[in-house]
Design a protein around this motif. Structure first.
Motif, PDB file in Angstrom:
ATOM      1  N   LEU A 130      51.999  -6.567  16.705  1.00 18.06           N
ATOM      2  CA  LEU A 130      50.625  -6.502  17.233  1.00 18.06           C
ATOM      3  C   LEU A 130      49.986  -7.642  17.657  1.00 18.06           C
ATOM      4  O   LEU A 130      49.332  -7.455  18.885  1.00 18.06           O
ATOM      5  N   GLN A 145      45.327  -5.373   9.605  1.00 19.21           N
ATOM      6  CA  GLN A 145      45.826  -4.589  10.961  1.00 19.21           C
ATOM      7  C   GLN A 145      44.597  -3.903  11.788  1.00 19.21           C
ATOM      8  O   GLN A 145      44.670  -4.068  12.883  1.00 19.21           O
ATOM      9  N   GLU A 150      43.575  -4.692  15.421  1.00 13.97           N
ATOM     10  CA  GLU A 150      43.630  -3.575  16.476  1.00 13.97           C
ATOM     11  C   GLU A 150      42.274  -3.761  17.309  1.00 13.97           C
ATOM     12  O   GLU A 150      42.127  -3.441  18.334  1.00 13.97           O
TER      13      GLU A 150
END
Length: 1935
Positions: A616, A573, A577
């Protein structure tokens, strides 16, 4: 320069043609300004210049020509007709501008040419430019070429050299830099692309640019063929034999086979080929000629474009040929030609052919359009083109010939594919569903041209242009992935990077925030570029992922330990990001996530994380459908999971954003329904409902959904609602669908069951059976049939008749069951239920008359359910409804009227049959049942809204006269409350709800409707929401949905205003209350009928939802309502004011609530409300005050301090919007309360009122009020006693010892308490006036100026500005130090040098007792103002101030309006008084405006001089109105008059005004005005002003002699007026001004003036003053400090001496005969001295008698002696006094005894006449003998006092009003407490004028009131006893 002024006056267009170059230059400049100013491009002004523009350009003078070119450019840019001038102007530019040496001229010429091209006149310009190339002047040729190069739309074909140049030019496609008017959309897109920085290939040009970098055509050698044509070609082609023609054509065919042709003039060749195609009878030759044209077009490419327009119509017409080879040749030809031009260029020709009758032509044209569209992109196929093509093609798809229809479908399908659904859908709004499907089917099959040129693949959906270098191919499988490995992964890797300029504009991160972003997204739909990538192998993915993810992360992905997997996900993650969009390999990442264990992950934390990462990646990366397919299956699998469901939905939403909802939704639904898990299915559908809400509906393939959804309809309800919401109510097409066009509704996509065969005869007979149980069984069967079928077809056999008979079943349970079946039926059948309205719907209405409440409720719910499906039209058509209303059943009538009142306001139109109901409506208005009458009254406005007042009134003609009057009155009332019809867009689309939804979801459907189409439907009835029968699949979540939706609906409703302004609503309510039509708002506790009445009154002007809150049983709702009202207070000022009476009444109800929080909130609202009202200068009406203030005062006795404090603050603020004196009465009432706290607070408040506003607020009289207050001194409650004492002490501080008299008798105990308290207060009354002045601001900001005017309405509030202005300049010291009693102390007054400021009423002989009654003060006239004026001005000073401030505005119109308003006030006597106190202010504003006109407006050439004349006339008009009112005119002060005269004289001398058309008229008016100013102003002030002005003008070197001359003329006029005005002039001031003048201009200096007028003027003035005043003039030099500074005194003495000499010599002649020797010797001067001495004696108090005796002797000696000059200057009374005195002495001496007593003068009486102001008067009142003095003495002394004050002693009627005579600006103004008394007395005087005939002497002189100066206003009442005694004395002396 004589000519100069002549041409200046000419109009602009004539100047432009003038022979003088200067005139022309000026003309062009003005024209340029004019052209820039005209807004309307079609203004007739443009046409004037049509013939002149060429002259602008070709002017012979270089300077003028430059300006002319600028003007011409502005003309071409802005004028609609400019195109007509193209040829001549372009020719002028080429020949006369391009040869100019000035670069600026050439530049403007070039701009003009380009501007013509921009307005679509390129051809004519090109023609002229080409002609210019033949010019001998090389400058012109260069300029022409430069211009042609800049012309983007011009493709050059003539010069060979260019070919070679082109080869050298880089092959970068040129960008268009300038756009035609028709290309403005293109321009916007182009700029957008530039801004985004995308690789905008194909966005900016009409040609297709998706060509490979190197085109083989460019490399070929061009072949020149024109010279190779056979020499006899043109003869042969015209030959009669077809073989010869064929030969010629074949020769051409050979030549045009060359792939690239040399450019040249092919016009002739094209012409002959076109002729063959069009006219030749041999079809073989037609085909051959077509091939030749195709060859030419292919070889020349764009260079053939210029001929395309000529050829296309001919080819299209020729499509009538049936032979396939001809048709094919023609198709090839037209396709080749299309590539040389643009669709835009040939659109008109194509559209013209589309209406042809021949079906083959129509078919081929449509097919050609379809092929053409494939070459287009959304940018080259704008809406402007799509619209006409779609319109024409829609006709084709409805054509009778099938081949035409097919071709039309294909063309529309192509358009849909290319431009996208968003662009095309608006044009397909009326297409029925089948045809729409057909179009979409065609769209799917269409293959666009682009990709074929290269071998790559890409998906092309909805015709979105693909940017970058990604090659594109689209197949029918557009929705599925095209997995083709034709392209290597290499370039594809770069694809996302290349596109990073384009796609990011989708704004994914923003969209993640939820609905906002999603909404934006859906709008952008068709423009968003799709991302495509091929499927990557797992190895490639691992490699790519390793490049961006940490190594540990990849290793732990499939670890057996869940903690390691969780840690790995966290790292994953973080990495995602931090990644840039361009670097993120989406497919690789999602494949990594899907790797084992993938979506089978058992640990929910890891799974949640995984799903979050998918979301995402979809948001942050360039996410393609390939990537989506990797994950979607897993997401759908998890969507029903309790722990991971929300994360899965989040990820699906992100993917929908990236890959578009239509595709995502289809995939998701398909996957969900291929599973067995019902939880997943229901959650998927829930997700979809929300997604559709967020993203909108466009692009969804409804059919595909329905097929998936059929399997689980019960679970789909929300989806279907959302379909309805979007397709039925909120589709993209803004077109309105009539309610009947339900055909293409989405509802129709649902499968409907035919239940006709189930309605058997057996069932019908069951329903009609005698036994109620069997009937019930039959009904139950029907219920289950409908339930099973869910959606049914309209065919229901015999059922309607059977059900109808059950509606009047004796068993009410069965009636109710039947009603619920009918309700079900409506829902199941949907809009098709329409056909049963007459046979089933109307009978349901009959059930509304049932006596049982629950049956009526069920019937109403059924009617509503039906109406929701059918709309209202069916119900209102025909007589059925009227027949129902006719039945005299009260239940039926009230229910039906209530239903109509609810439905009618939502309709935009109704059938005319509604009129049939009106007679029955009128009978309902008079029904004996009160509820029926009420319902009828409620429905009345809504009937009127549709039928209009006239029709309704006409319908009353058949009523009885008594009924007619009543009904007409109600109609009038309803007219005032009539709502407006709903606006067109708010179309009630209730039908949409049809069929799709079982009744239980009704609220949801209402929501769907509401948000979708913004309907005005009222909220759904909760009764309709049936809870029964929810299928197991739809439990839980859906139940929640239904509950939450009504809230959403409420939010939707709350958008409008909360207070609706009903014209005259408030006035009508007041009338009703006055006429006792409604209950008066007066109660001790509010009863239900009051609350109901208020509810009813509010219903028309308060938003429904707010009203529900306001009258809710729960206090929290009241709090909510108050919060909303506070929030809307500022934004809805007008609404609040229009409903103020209702708001205040509602707040009084809140005062009776026990809940403190509501009370606090209400008080907070009231504070804000009254602040707002005072800002708006609103005045509470009596009605509003009386229904609110008493209840507010109740709250002042609350036990909580904080509430009491708030209430006091509110009472305080109310004084700004309601007169304090009226507040006093209400608060006085409050002191009678049983609540001691309330009594105490009220008393304190009274004290504050007196302190702030003086004694005048005390009502009805100060005496009564104080007596009332004093009673509370003995109250048993200590706080009340204290409050009463404090209040009276306050009054004492204001008013002094008079208080004790006013209070009357108090018990000893109370009196001692009071005296003690007064002593303790230690505030002496002497401080009163000052205190009052200081303390006023504590209550309001500047009460004296502001509030006094605000509360000016009632007569009591006399502290208005009017009165303050009246005592400008009174001496404060002498009058205010000691409070005096009301005594006629004349001696004291004579000693007082202050100006007398007040009059007493005339003494009346008749009933003297009248005086002692309370003074009834008449209402001042100012209240009788027209309603218009009331609204506008509200009688407040601040309004007048505001209007006056606008007079000086720089905007002429504002100023004119303000002047008009003031003029309106001045012209009406009853209103003019309002201006008092504002005169100086108004005059200042006026001369500022005069100055503004003189300096600014007159110099502004743009301004229309008529405007200025209009402004002048308004100024002069309103000033003349002002100066006709003497009382107002006299308020103008010296300084202001000086400036005013300066302005007016300047205006008279302004030569520019004379040049204006009506200038002379203006100057004449000014003359008239000046005369008025001189006559009517205060004579002292105007004389003083003129002297100062003359002094200034003589000093100013710049001032013109004419100016001084006019000032002197004014002074001469004043001198002429002096004999009449001398007594009203303050000579001391005038002489001071003359002294200053003579100091500045001594005689020597004056003599040096060019003109002798100044010195003569001054001498004349002084001479006249001396002549009129005599020696006394020397007594008026008191204001001059140093008399020696000027020659004034000396000059006056000289003049006096001279006049004395003349008088003396005259006397000599007269007395020569009878005079003794000694007298003859006495010099003439001596005689005068003797007489002066005698008169001095008569004037003195002691020596009067002696003086009279001496005068008698003197007259006897010199019988002809002239004593006239001495008497002439004295008062009338003094003259008669002297005459009587002489007569008395005469009779005495001759022994005739006394004169009759009736003259009222005793011979011993001593008169007084005090001419000099310095004279002292003895203080004894009686005469020296101690006798009582008669009234004449008082009168005489009064006369003298009046004269000293500058008041004349004419009859009272003629006397100017007091105001005008008292101003003395030299002294400071002091606002004193006597103001009020002045006004009271003057009013009293007016009211009693009729009794004023007191003949005190033979001259019938009217007494004029006794002047006195007072310190307190209540002395009048207090000292009446003294007055009484005095009057008794006077009366007895007269007897």
């Amino acid at each position: 320069m004589g000519d100069d002024s002549e041409w200046m006056k000419l109009p602009i267009d004539q100047k432009c043609e003038h022979k003088l170059w200067k005139a022309r230059l000026n003309g062009y400049e003005e024209a340029l300004k004019l052209f820039q100013k005209i807004d309307d491009e079609k203004s007739p002004e443009w046409s004037k210049y049509l013939g002149l523009i060429k002259k602008f350009v070709t002017d012979s003078n270089a300077v003028a020509q430059l300006k002319g070119l600028e003007a011409a450019l502005a003309y071409v840019e802005n004028a609609h007709v400019a195109g007509k001038t193209t040829g001549e102007v372009a020719s002028g530019v080429v020949n006369k501008v391009f040869n100019q040496p000035k670069a600026r001229a050439k530049e403007l010429g070039l701009d003009i040419c380009l501007m013509y091209i921009e307005i679509e006149k390129g051809e004519a310009v090109q023609e002229e430019l080409l002609k210019g190339l033949d010019n001998k002047n090389p400058k012109i040729i260069v300029a022409c070429i430069e211009t042609l190069r800049k012309d983007d739309s011009f493709l050059f074909w003539q010069l060979k050299e260019l070919e070679e140049e082109w080869v050298k030019v880089s092959s970068v496609a040129p960008k268009q830099t300038r756009f035609l008017r028709s290309q403005q959309e293109l321009k916007a897109k182009f700029e957008q692309q530039q801004a985004v920085g995308g690789d905008a290939d194909g966005g900016g040009d009409d040609e297709e640019e998706a060509v490979p970098q190197v085109d083989a055509y460019e490399l070929l050698e061009a072949v020149e063929i024109l010279s190779k044509l056979p020499k006899d070609f043109y003869e042969k082609i015209e030959a009669k034999k077809w073989q010869e023609r064929k030969e010629a054509l074949e020769a051409v065919e050979l030549l045009v086979k060359n792939p690239k042709l040399e450019s040249g003039d092919y016009a002739d060749l094209v012409k002959v080929l076109k002729k063959v195609v069009g006219k030749d009878t041999n079809v073989m030759l037609v085909a051959l000629a077509a091939k030749c044209l195709a060859g030419l077009a292919t070889g020349l490419r764009k260079k053939f474009g210029q001929y395309a327009g000529h050829v296309v119509p001919t080819i299209l017409e020729k499509f009538k040929e049936k032979k396939p080879q001809v048709v094919q040749a023609l198709q090839e030809a037209i396709d080749a030609i299309f590539l040389t031009t643009t669709l835009q260029n040939i659109s008109e020709d194509v559209l013209a052919v589309m209406d042809n009758k021949n079906p083959t032509i129509k078919q081929q044209t449509s097919l050609f359009i379809a092929r053409s569209f494939r070459h287009c992109t959304p940018s080259t196929l704008p809406k402007s083109l799509l619209k006409p093509f779609c319109a024409a093609l829609l006709k084709h798809i409805n054509d009778s010939a099938p081949e035409v229809r097919d071709a039309g479908f294909e063309a529309l399908g192509t358009a849909l594919k290319v431009a996208g659904e968003k662009a095309v859908n608006p044009f397909l709004a009326d297409v029925d569903k089948l045809k729409l499907d057909r179009i979409k089917e065609c769209a799917e099959k269409v293959e666009l041209v682009y990709g074929k040129k290269t071998g790559g693949t890409a998906e092309k959906k909805e015709g979105k242009p693909i940017t970058g270098k990604t090659p594109a191919l689209s197949g029918a499988g557009g929705d599925k992935e095209t997995k083709d490995a034709a392209t290597k992964p290499g370039p594809l890797k770069k694809a996302p990077a290349v596109k990073s300029g384009g796609p990011p504009k989708k704004g994914k991160p923003a969209a993640a925030a939820g609905m906002g972003g999603a909404g934006a997204k859906s709008k952008k739909g068709p423009e968003t570029k799709e991302i495509f990538e091929s499927e990557l192998s797992i190895e490639v993915c691992e490699e790519k992922a390793a490049a961006v993810l940490p190594a540990s992360c990849i290793q732990q992905l499939d670890s057996g330990n869940w903690k390691e997997r969780l840690a790995c996900m966290e790292e994953f993650q973080k990495a995602v990001e931090l990644m840039e969009r361009s670097e993120m390999p989406c497919q690789a990442l999602v494949r990594m996530l899907a790797k084992k264990p993938g979506w089978k992950e058992t640990n929910f934390q890891v799974m949640q994380m995984k799903l979050h990462i998918v979301a995402l990646i979809a948001q942050k990366g360039n996410f393609s459908k390939t990537s989506a397919q990797v994950v979607l299956d897993g997401l759908v699998d998890k969507v029903g999971d309790v722990k991971c469901g929300s994360n899965a939905k989040e990820a699906m939403t992100a993917i929908a954003e990236a890959c578009q909802l239509p595709w995502t939704a289809e995939q998701v639904v398909a996957m969900a329904f291929s599973q067995k898990n019902p939880k997943n299915q229901s959650e998927t559908l829930n997700w979809l409902s929300n997604a559709i809400k967020e993203f909108g509906f466009s692009g969804l393939n409804v059919k595909a959904f329905i097929s998936n959804v059929k399997t689980a309809l019960a679970a789909t309800n929300p989806v279907i609602f959302l379909f309805l919401m979007h397709s039925g109510g909120g589709g993209d097409d803004g077109e309105e669908e009539e309610q009947e066009d339900v055909g293409n509704d989405v509802v129709d996509l649902l499968p409907r069951t035919d239940i006709g065969d189930k309605i058997t005869a057996e069932l019908v007979s069951k329903i009609g059976d005698k036994n109620w149980k069997i009937r019930k069984e039959g009904l139950d069967e029907v219920t289950s049939i409908i339930n099973d079928a869910k959606f049914i077809q309209p065919n229901i056999g015999e059922l309607p008749a059977a059900l109808k008979s059950r509606l009047n079943d004796s068993n009410k349970i069965l009636v109710q069951q039947t009603l619920s079946i009918l309700q079900q039926l409506a829902t199941a059948m949907g809009p098709n239920i329409k056909q049963h309205v007459k046979n089933l719907g109307i009978p349901v209405i009959t059930v509304l008359g049932d006596s049982k409440n629950n049956v009526r409720a069920a019937a109403l719910a059924t009617v509503n359910a039906w109406a929701e499906q059918t709309g209202m039209k069916e119900w209102l058509e025909g007589e059925d409804l009227a027949e129902e209303l006719k039945k005299e059943n009260p239940f039926l009538r009230q229910e039906l009227l209530g239903w109509l009142a609810e439905k009618l306001p939502t309709l935009r139109s109704v059938p005319s049959d509604l009129l049939l109901c009106v007679p029955h409506l009128y009978s309902c208005l008079e029904d004996r049942n009160g509820d029926v009458r009420k319902k009828a009254q409620d429905a009345l406005p809504f009937f009127m809204m549709h039928l209009g007042f006239e029709k309704m009134a006409k319908a009353t003609s058949k009523l009885k006269p008594t009924s007619k009057d009543q009904v007409l009155a109600m109609l009038e009332k309803a007219k005032a409350n009539m709502p407006a019809k709903p606006a067109p867009p708010a179309k009630a689309s209730s039908r949409v709800v049809g069929g799709a939804a079982p009744a239980k979801f009704q609220p949801a459907s209402a929501l769907a409707e509401d948000s979708g189409s913004n309907t005005m439907e009222s909220k759904p009835d909760p009764k309709k929401a049936k809870a029964g029968g929810t299928s197991s699949k739809a439990k839980g979540v859906q139940g929640k949905k239904v509950l939450s939706k009504p809230n959403l609906k409420e939010d939707d409703d709350k958008s409008g205003p909360i207070f609706i302004i009903v014209p005259n609503g408030k006035e009508q309510r007041m009338k009703d209350e006055k006429g006792l039509k409604v209950l008066k708002w007066n109660f001790t506790t509010p009863r239900d009928e009051y609350i109901e009445q208020l509810k009813t009154q509010m219903s028309s002007c308060v938003a429904k939802w707010l009203q529900d809150e306001m009258f809710h049983a729960d206090f929290q709702h009241h709090n909510k309502a108050l919060a909303v009202m506070i929030e809307h207070l500022e934004s809805e000022k007008d609404g609040v004011i229009s409903c103020l009476d209702l708001i205040l009444k509602w707040l009084t109800l809140r005062f009776f609530d026990t809940n403190t929080s509501v009370l606090m909130k209400a008080l907070e609202y009231l504070k804000l409300l009254f602040n707002l009202l005072s800002q708006e200068e609103y005045h509470l009406t009596e009605n509003e005050a009386s229904s609110f203030i008493p209840y507010l005062i109740l709250k002042v006795g609350e036990p909580k301090d904080v509430i009491r404090k708030d209430v006091r603050a509110i009472l305080n603020r109310m004084c700004l919007i309601y007169p304090a004196s009226k507040m006093f009465t209400f608060i006085m009432e409050g002191t009678k309360s049983k609540n001691s706290k309330q009594r105490a607070e009220c008393l304190e408040e009274l004290g504050c009122l007196v302190e702030s506003y003086g004694m005048n607020v005390c009502q009805p009289t100060p005496g009564k009020a104080l007596k009332e207050m004093a009673t509370h001194i003995g109250d048993r409650d200590n706080t009340v006693r204290n409050a009463a004492l404090n209040t009276i002490v306050t009054v004492y501080n204001v008013h002094g010892d008079q208080v004790f008299k006013l209070i009357g008798n108090l018990s000893e105990k109370d009196m001692s308490m009071l005296e003690e308290r007064i002593k303790r207060s230690a505030k002496r009354p002497s401080a009163a006036p000052v205190r009052q002045a200081e303390e006023k601001p504590q209550r309001t900001q500047n009460i004296s100026a502001n509030a006094s005017m605000l509360r000016k309405g009632p007569a009591e509030d006399m502290s208005s500005k009017l009165n303050q202005n009246r005592n400008m300049g009174s001496h404060s010291e002498t009058t205010h130090t000691v409070p005096r009693e009301f005594q006629l102390d004349l001696d004291e007054i004579e000693n007082d040098n202050g100006t007398v400021r007040c009059e007493m009423p005339a003494l009346v002989q008749h009933k003297l007792d009248d005086i002692f009654e309370p003074v009834l003060i008449p209402e001042p006239k100012i209240r009788a103002v027209s309603p218009h004026f009331d609204d506008m001005h509200s009688n407040t000073a601040s309004t007048i101030n505001f209007v006056i401030s606008q007079v000086a505005s720089g905007d002429i119109n504002t100023s004119i309006q303000a002047l008009a308003q003031i003029d309106e006030v001045l012209r009406q006597e009853d209103k003019a008084e309002a201006m008092s106190g504002h005169i100086d202010q108004f005059l200042i504003a006026t001369f500022m405006q005069l100055r503004l006109i003189y300096n600014t407006h007159m110099a502004d050439e743009k301004l229309d001089k008529d405007e200025i004349v209009k402004l002048y006339s308004c100024i002069i008009g309103s000033m003349i109105s002002l100066f006709q009112i003497e009382s107002l005119a006299r308020e103008a002060s010296t300084g202001v008059l000086k400036d005013l005269m300066h302005g007016l004289i300047t205006l008279m001398l302004d030569s520019r005004v004379e040049d204006i058309e009506e200038g002379e008229q203006v100057i004449r008016s000014v003359n008239l005005l000046v005369v008025k100013v001189l006559e009517k102003s205060d004579q002292t002030n105007i004389l003083s002003a003129l002297l100062v002005l003359l002094q200034d003008s003589l000093l100013a070197t710049a001032s013109s002699p004419k100016f001084s001359e006019l000032v002197m003329k004014c002074l001469w006029r004043m001198v002429r007026l002096l004999p009449e005005t001398i007594n009203s002039i303050n000579l001391d001031r005038i002489l001071l001004d003359i002294h200053i003048f003579m100091k500045v201009f001594p005689k020597e200096k004056l003599k040096q003036c060019k003109s002798e007028f100044p010195i003569r003027t001054l001498k004349t003035l002084l001479h006249t003053l001396c002549k009129l005043k005599g020696p006394k003039i020397l007594d008026h030099l008191t204001m001059i400090d140093n008399k020696n500074e000027s020659e004034l005194e000396a000059h006056l003495c000289r003049v006096m001496k001279h006049s004395m000499d003349q008088t003396g010599s005259k006397a000599d002649k007269d007395t020569e005969k009878g005079a003794s020797r000694t007298e003859e010797k006495a010099s003439k001067a001596k005689v005068n001295d003797i007489l002066a001495e005698i008169f001095k004696k008569i004037g003195s108090k002691e020596n009067t008698k002696e003086g009279l005796a001496e005068l008698y002797e003197y007259k006897k000696k010199y019988s002809d002696a002239d004593i006239e000059p001495f008497l002439k200057n004295s008062s009338q009374f003094f003259q008669s006094y002297v005459e009587r005195g002489l007569r008395l002495i005469e009779t005495e001496r001759e022994g005739k005894g006394r004169i009759a007593a009736s003259t009222g003068i005793s011979p011993q009486m001593e008169g007084t006449c005090v001419p000099a102001s310095t004279h002292t008067v003895s203080s004894s009142i009686g005469n020296t003998n101690g006798e009582e003095v008669g009234p004449s003495v008082y009168l005489e002394r009064l006369k003298i006092l009046r004269q000293r004050c500058g008041l004349d002693n004419a009859k009272q009627e003629d006397r100017p009003p007091l105001t005008s005579l008292l101003s003395k600006p030299a002294l400071p103004t002091v606002a004193s407490s006597t103001d009020m008394l002045h006004s009271k007395l003057s009013q009293l005087r007016e009211s009693r004028e009729q009794y004023q005939h007191l003949d005190l002497d033979s001259n019938q002189t009217h007494s004029s009131g006794i002047g006195t100066t007072l310190a307190s206003p209540s002395s009048a009442a207090a000292n009446i006893d003294d007055l009484k005694k005095r009057l008794e004395r006077i009366k007895s002396s007269r007897k």
